[in-house]
Design a protein around this motif. Structure first.
Motif, mmCIF file in Angstrom:
data_model
loop_
_atom_site.group_PDB
_atom_site.id
_atom_site.type_symbol
_atom_site.label_atom_id
_atom_site.label_comp_id
_atom_site.label_asym_id
_atom_site.label_seq_id
_atom_site.Cartn_x
_atom_site.Cartn_y
_atom_site.Cartn_z
ATOM 1 N N THR A 41 0.639 -0.940 -0.110
ATOM 2 C CA THR A 41 -0.149 0.139 0.455
ATOM 3 C C THR A 41 1.072 0.681 0.083
ATOM 4 O OG1 THR A 41 -1.161 -1.090 1.723
ATOM 5 C CG2 THR A 41 -1.645 1.321 1.054
ATOM 6 N N TRP A 42 0.492 2.387 -1.024
ATOM 7 C CA TRP A 42 0.872 3.469 -0.398
ATOM 8 C C TRP A 42 0.452 4.804 -0.562
ATOM 9 C CZ3 TRP A 42 6.406 4.102 -1.398
ATOM 10 C CH2 TRP A 42 7.239 3.254 -1.590
ATOM 11 N N TRP A 43 0.711 5.381 -0.054
ATOM 12 C CA TRP A 43 -0.196 7.076 0.021
ATOM 13 C C TRP A 43 0.610 8.305 0.101
ATOM 14 C CZ3 TRP A 43 0.997 3.057 3.751
ATOM 15 C CH2 TRP A 43 1.379 3.789 5.044
ATOM 16 N N GLU A 44 -0.202 8.670 -0.134
ATOM 17 C CA GLU A 44 0.812 11.102 -0.512
ATOM 18 C C GLU A 44 0.758 10.962 1.318
ATOM 19 O OE1 GLU A 44 -0.476 15.186 -1.053
ATOM 20 O OE2 GLU A 44 -0.015 13.636 -3.070
ATOM 21 N N ALA A 45 2.447 11.029 1.995
ATOM 22 C CA ALA A 45 2.165 11.469 2.863
ATOM 23 C C ALA A 45 2.797 13.292 3.005
ATOM 24 C CB ALA A 45 3.439 10.725 3.652
ATOM 25 N N CYS A 46 3.182 13.590 2.283
ATOM 26 C CA CYS A 46 3.427 14.794 2.011
ATOM 27 C C CYS A 46 3.287 15.652 0.466
ATOM 28 C CB CYS A 46 3.918 15.454 3.097
ATOM 29 S SG CYS A 46 5.525 16.756 2.727
ATOM 30 N N SER A 47 2.223 15.838 0.245
ATOM 31 C CA SER A 47 2.878 17.445 -0.625
ATOM 32 C C SER A 47 3.725 18.342 -1.284
ATOM 33 C CB SER A 47 1.237 18.219 -1.293
ATOM 34 O OG SER A 47 0.917 18.984 -0.338
ATOM 35 N N GLY A 48 4.414 18.888 -0.228
ATOM 36 C CA GLY A 48 5.613 19.808 -0.832
ATOM 37 C C GLY A 48 4.856 21.373 -1.136
ATOM 38 N N ASP A 49 3.190 20.752 -1.109
ATOM 39 C CA ASP A 49 2.747 22.004 -1.455
ATOM 40 C C ASP A 49 1.790 22.792 -0.138
ATOM 41 O OD1 ASP A 49 3.260 21.593 -4.626
ATOM 42 O OD2 ASP A 49 1.547 20.623 -4.614
ATOM 43 N N ASP A 50 2.369 23.874 -0.261
ATOM 44 C CA ASP A 50 1.444 24.917 0.742
ATOM 45 C C ASP A 50 1.622 24.533 2.350
ATOM 46 O OD1 ASP A 50 -0.805 25.989 -1.911
ATOM 47 O OD2 ASP A 50 -1.464 24.875 -1.495
ATOM 48 N N ASP A 51 2.617 24.255 2.419
ATOM 49 C CA ASP A 51 2.816 24.615 3.522
ATOM 50 C C ASP A 51 3.654 22.808 4.063
ATOM 51 O OD1 ASP A 51 3.996 27.015 4.321
ATOM 52 O OD2 ASP A 51 2.124 27.664 4.189
ATOM 53 N N ASP A 52 2.865 22.114 3.396
ATOM 54 C CA ASP A 52 2.948 20.506 3.793
ATOM 55 C C ASP A 52 3.528 19.876 3.614
ATOM 56 O OD1 ASP A 52 1.475 18.296 4.236
ATOM 57 O OD2 ASP A 52 1.132 18.040 2.562
ATOM 58 N N GLY A 53 5.212 20.220 4.026
ATOM 59 C CA GLY A 53 5.875 19.878 4.715
ATOM 60 C C GLY A 53 7.277 20.265 3.300
ATOM 61 N N VAL A 54 8.447 19.720 3.521
ATOM 62 C CA VAL A 54 9.050 20.293 2.199
ATOM 63 C C VAL A 54 9.346 19.773 1.373
ATOM 64 C CG1 VAL A 54 11.963 20.391 2.282
ATOM 65 C CG2 VAL A 54 10.586 20.843 3.970
ATOM 66 N N SER A 55 9.720 18.142 1.461
ATOM 67 C CA SER A 55 9.856 17.078 -0.274
ATOM 68 C C SER A 55 8.293 16.467 -0.409
ATOM 69 C CB SER A 55 10.909 16.157 -0.033
ATOM 70 O OG SER A 55 12.033 17.551 0.818
ATOM 71 N N PRO A 56 7.199 16.766 -1.521
ATOM 72 C CA PRO A 56 6.324 15.554 -2.338
ATOM 73 C C PRO A 56 7.052 14.231 -1.049
ATOM 74 C CG PRO A 56 6.803 17.240 -3.537
ATOM 75 C CD PRO A 56 8.372 17.084 -2.797
ATOM 76 N N THR A 57 6.045 13.350 -0.945
ATOM 77 C CA THR A 57 6.477 11.961 -0.457
ATOM 78 C C THR A 57 5.867 11.137 -0.707
ATOM 79 O OG1 THR A 57 8.005 13.275 1.590
ATOM 80 C CG2 THR A 57 7.393 11.065 1.860
ATOM 81 N N LEU A 58 6.237 10.000 -0.543
ATOM 82 C CA LEU A 58 5.242 8.430 -0.543
ATOM 83 C C LEU A 58 5.231 7.713 0.706
ATOM 84 C CD1 LEU A 58 4.922 8.141 -4.649
ATOM 85 C CD2 LEU A 58 2.734 9.016 -2.577
ATOM 86 N N ALA A 59 4.657 7.126 1.302
ATOM 87 C CA ALA A 59 4.885 6.852 2.108
ATOM 88 C C ALA A 59 3.432 5.055 1.711
ATOM 89 C CB ALA A 59 3.923 6.791 3.261
ATOM 90 N N GLY A 60 4.058 3.790 2.791
ATOM 91 C CA GLY A 60 3.943 2.584 2.303
ATOM 92 C C GLY A 60 3.998 1.769 3.515
ATOM 93 N N PHE A 61 3.438 0.868 3.662
ATOM 94 C CA PHE A 61 3.455 -0.373 4.675
ATOM 95 C C PHE A 61 4.131 -1.428 3.940
ATOM 96 C CE2 PHE A 61 -0.915 1.451 5.835
ATOM 97 C CZ PHE A 61 -0.261 1.557 7.352
ATOM 98 N N VAL A 62 5.062 -2.392 3.734
ATOM 99 C CA VAL A 62 6.035 -2.947 3.953
ATOM 100 C C VAL A 62 5.708 -4.401 4.661
ATOM 101 C CG1 VAL A 62 8.548 -4.134 4.158
ATOM 102 C CG2 VAL A 62 8.478 -1.422 4.056
ATOM 103 N N THR A 63 5.429 -5.348 3.592
ATOM 104 C CA THR A 63 4.740 -6.608 4.636
ATOM 105 C C THR A 63 5.394 -7.290 3.994
ATOM 106 O OG1 THR A 63 4.133 -6.998 2.094
ATOM 107 C CG2 THR A 63 2.146 -6.083 3.601
#
Length: 122
Positions: free
Chosen positions: A100-122
């Motif tokens: 599973t992957w999802w957007e953890a941080c867009s990097g836009d509009d003060d939502d973190g510094v870098s666009p980031t995807l996060a995921g669950f490792v099974t």
């Protein structure tokens, strides 16, 4: 191993039976340490000096851990490519190590510094 003498915290890691890779001994000295892991994992994998009180360890071991069979991973990118392509940042799949992957941080509009995807490792 975490040692606390009142002024300095010493964090060390050495090769052991449960850590069979070719790591060398690492020593970090600091005034503050933040341990970001489930309490049960900390209680079962870290040697504390002086030892934590028994009731603290018992409580840590008894704390239920949500999704304890999963690890998380995050990957940062220079640009938010998925939004530029107008595609979803959510992906659920049964193939591969990250299910599973999802957007953890867009990097836009003060939502973190870098666009980031996060995921669950099974």
């Amino acid at each position: 191993r975490i040692e606390h003498d009142g002024d300095v915290i010493k964090i060390s890691c050495t090769k052991s039976e449960s850590n069979k890779d070719d790591c060398e001994t690492i020593l970090i000295e600091c005034r503050t340490a933040i341990l970001a892991a489930p309490p049960k994992v900390l209680a079962n994998t870290i040697e504390f000096h002086p030892p934590l009180p028994k009731n603290k360890i018992d409580s840590m071991v008894a704390t239920p851990t949500w999704m304890e069979d999963y690890s998380k991973v995050s990957v940062s990118f220079p640009k938010n490519w998925w939004r530029r392509l107008n595609i979803s940042a959510i992906s659920i799949d049964q193939i591969g190590a990250v299910s599973t992957w999802w957007e953890a941080c867009s990097g836009d509009d003060d939502d973190g510094v870098s666009p980031t995807l996060a995921g669950f490792v099974t």
